[in-house]
Design an enzyme around this catalytic site. Sequence first.
Site, short mmCIF file in Angstrom:
data_model
loop_
_atom_site.label_atom_id
_atom_site.label_comp_id
_atom_site.label_asym_id
_atom_site.label_seq_id
_atom_site.Cartn_x
_atom_site.Cartn_y
_atom_site.Cartn_z
N SER A 149 0.86 -1.18 0.00
CA SER A 149 0.00 0.00 0.00
C SER A 149 0.89 1.23 0.00
O SER A 149 2.04 1.18 0.47
CB SER A 149 -0.89 0.02 1.25
OG SER A 149 -1.54 1.26 1.42
N TYR B 143 -2.67 -1.72 10.17
CA TYR B 143 -2.76 -1.90 8.71
C TYR B 143 -1.52 -1.33 8.04
O TYR B 143 -0.87 -1.99 7.22
CB TYR B 143 -4.02 -1.23 8.16
CG TYR B 143 -4.09 -1.28 6.65
CD1 TYR B 143 -4.64 -2.38 6.01
CD2 TYR B 143 -3.58 -0.25 5.87
CE1 TYR B 143 -4.69 -2.46 4.62
CE2 TYR B 143 -3.62 -0.31 4.48
CZ TYR B 143 -4.17 -1.41 3.86
OH TYR B 143 -4.20 -1.48 2.48
#
Length: 248
Positions: A139, A152
């Site tokens: 990400s 995350y």
Amino acid sequence: MNFFNRTILITGGNSGIGEALAEALQAKGNRIIITGRNATSLQATLDRNPGMSGFVLDVTDDTALAAFPALVLADHPDLDAVILNAGIMEAEDYAADPVTLDVAERTIATNLTAPIRLAAAFLPHLRGRPQAALVTVSSGLAFVPKAANPVYSATKAAIHSWTQSLRHQLRGTSVSVHEIAPPLVATELTPGQSIMSAALPLEDFTREVVEILSWDEVPDEILVARVHFQRRAEEEGRYAAAFNAING
């Protein structure tokens, strides 16, 4: 390895980025296998895409995860590539009293432990193929975190680091190792994300990624233009500004 006429497994291929990549790569002539936790949405994806194969899989279920690679290889001994896409993103509050860790533990199991286990299980097979690929999905938040989603962001930073080491270890084999690092994309990874004005439309993201996967030489990092804001922030001396932009 280029991504034409290949047999490709995509975890979490029944929604969001995974589903979009599955459909686009199948349209390029690849044979696609997907997984999903939700049997209903998995079947809906398969119904929309004749010829696509699928398995119900909860990557946090240790027993199911251990049995899964053998099931796939029994049906698809020509597997060429694995895209480790399945992931979750949930908010956490470390200013709370008490601090709860259920989200953290679930996120680590899904986003980090499961990809490592799947890679370990599939790599012996992939090393036996003339050309093969292992693709991780990190990400933009691996490079500039979102404070509301600390674990995350941390799991994606860990995936980035792990992918680099894996690539180095496998450099003398037939397996190429790549990393897709998405920016904010218009999916339902988090509630309402698909309608955020700042999110990159899913079709634009998918088009850019599949174009890169179609190059004769696929780069180590598969980066759409939008994610360079995060990926290059530190080296360009913009880290503090990028962190503030993401976190308000």
